[in-house]
Design an enzyme around this catalytic site. Structure first.
Site, short mmCIF file in Angstrom:
data_model
loop_
_atom_site.label_atom_id
_atom_site.label_comp_id
_atom_site.label_asym_id
_atom_site.label_seq_id
_atom_site.Cartn_x
_atom_site.Cartn_y
_atom_site.Cartn_z
N THR A 106 12.87 16.50 -35.32
CA THR A 106 11.52 15.59 -35.42
C THR A 106 10.78 16.03 -34.25
O THR A 106 10.99 16.24 -33.15
CB THR A 106 12.18 14.17 -34.75
OG1 THR A 106 13.05 13.82 -35.89
CG2 THR A 106 10.96 13.17 -34.86
N LYS A 182 8.05 11.87 -41.05
CA LYS A 182 9.34 11.59 -40.41
C LYS A 182 8.87 10.50 -39.11
O LYS A 182 9.67 9.66 -38.85
CB LYS A 182 9.99 12.84 -40.00
CG LYS A 182 11.11 12.49 -39.09
CD LYS A 182 12.16 11.74 -39.71
CE LYS A 182 13.47 11.29 -38.59
NZ LYS A 182 14.24 12.55 -38.23
N LYS A 250 11.96 9.96 -27.14
CA LYS A 250 11.30 11.17 -27.23
C LYS A 250 10.64 10.69 -28.44
O LYS A 250 9.37 10.85 -28.47
CB LYS A 250 12.30 12.45 -27.62
CG LYS A 250 11.74 13.38 -28.47
CD LYS A 250 12.72 14.34 -28.93
CE LYS A 250 13.39 13.97 -30.08
NZ LYS A 250 12.93 14.10 -31.31
#
Length: 309
Positions: A106, A182, A250
């Protein structure tokens, strides 16, 4: 660029970099589909388990990539992906022309586009292919893949994608589109986990029967996939990491950066990020993301189930 031709008698070689909860399942799914799979991980135990399951190992990522028709990178983030490709001992210089790099990390869509351009300049395909579905679906070859890239990249990756995924969404011919999809998924996932943990911890504070709360909510309109999937971890008092708190530190951080660049407000994901940051700061960063419930319990004095031995 040309696509490697498949030899009917010789299995395609796939190298899987990263044999964590997701990567191990993906590597085993490729094995089941008939690929000759080389597994690479910094954990010797993970590599040993994969070899015992019928896979192969290599002394370095470069050694693995030299052989591979397909490299599947299942590392954590953009920095690790860039290091795999272009860092010391990176694989960009040894991958064969026409081979394909499937990037499942990602990351910011702009970074995905940059890495793709750098790799394609070397006549190697790059498929931007972040994944969703969890470790169980990875092991059964039933992931969802949000992919973008050239037609040649899709063609080179097709058999591997079919082996690893139940659904492959082709989202454009430019790397970065898959990453953007995503990030929308991660915004929702991060908020939904935070909401689920907030709700179950409030239920605990109110003295409700938590097993009955789970039963009622999963049959009601307030249910979500994340509530149904994560709250059993809380009920079992088991925070073994299947997806860690720091993953959402993150990912929701990336969401904030993307939204800021677009001058777009994201107050719900910003609030969720603060909870993940607090949990990480409290020492839970590597624990399962359902540990947000533990943080709520610590803040409120609620009592949650503890793991029984």
């Amino acid at each position: 660029m040309t696509t490697l031709q498949e030899n009917a008698e010789t299995p395609q070689v796939a190298a899987v970099i990263g044999l964590g909860a997701m990567g191990m399942g993906m590597a085993l799914s490729l094995r089941k589909a008939g690929f000759d799979v080389i597994g690479i991980d910094i954990s010797a135990d993970a590599v040993s388990r994969f070899v015992q399951a019928g896979g192969r190992s290599a002394s370095s990522i470069a050694e693995a990539a030299k052989e591979a028709d397909i490299v599947v990178s299942v590392v954590v983030n953009a920095a690790q992906t860039e290091s795999v490709l272009f860092g010391a001992g990176g694989i960009a210089g040894v991958m064969r022309p026409g081979s394909v790099f499937i990037s499942s990390a990602t990351m910011d869509p702009a970074v995905a586009g940059k890495l793709a351009a750098q790799l394609e300049a070397r006549a190697v395909h790059y498929l931007d292919a972040p994944i969703s579905g969890g470790s169980a679906r990875a092991a059964s070859g039933e992931l969802t893949v949000m992919a973008s890239g050239t037609k040649a990249a899709f063609s080179a990756a097709r058999r591997a994608l079919d082996a690893m995924a139940a659904k492959v969404y082709e989202l454009g011919d430019t790397a970065g589109a898959g990453a953007a999809f995503k990030m929308i998924n991660q915004l929702l996932a991060g908020v939904h986990i935070a909401a689920a943990c907030e709700a179950i911890s409030l239920a605990a504070k109110l003295g409700l029967d938590l097993d009955k709360v789970y039963e009622v909510i999963t049959a009601s309109a307030g249910n979500s996939w994340m509530f149904e999937n994560r709250i059993p971890h809380v009920l079992a008092g088991d925070y073994t990491p299947l997806s860690a708190i720091d993953i959402f530190v993150k990912d929701l951080g990336i969401i904030q950066d993307m939204a800021r660049s677009e001058r777009y407000p994201v107050p719900l994901s910003a609030a969720a990020l603060q909870m993940y940051l607090a949990a990480s700061g409290a020492g839970m960063g590597r624990d399962d993301d359902s540990s947000l419930a533990r943080l709520y319990a610590q803040l409120s004095g609620a009592s949650l189930p503890e793991k029984t031995r």
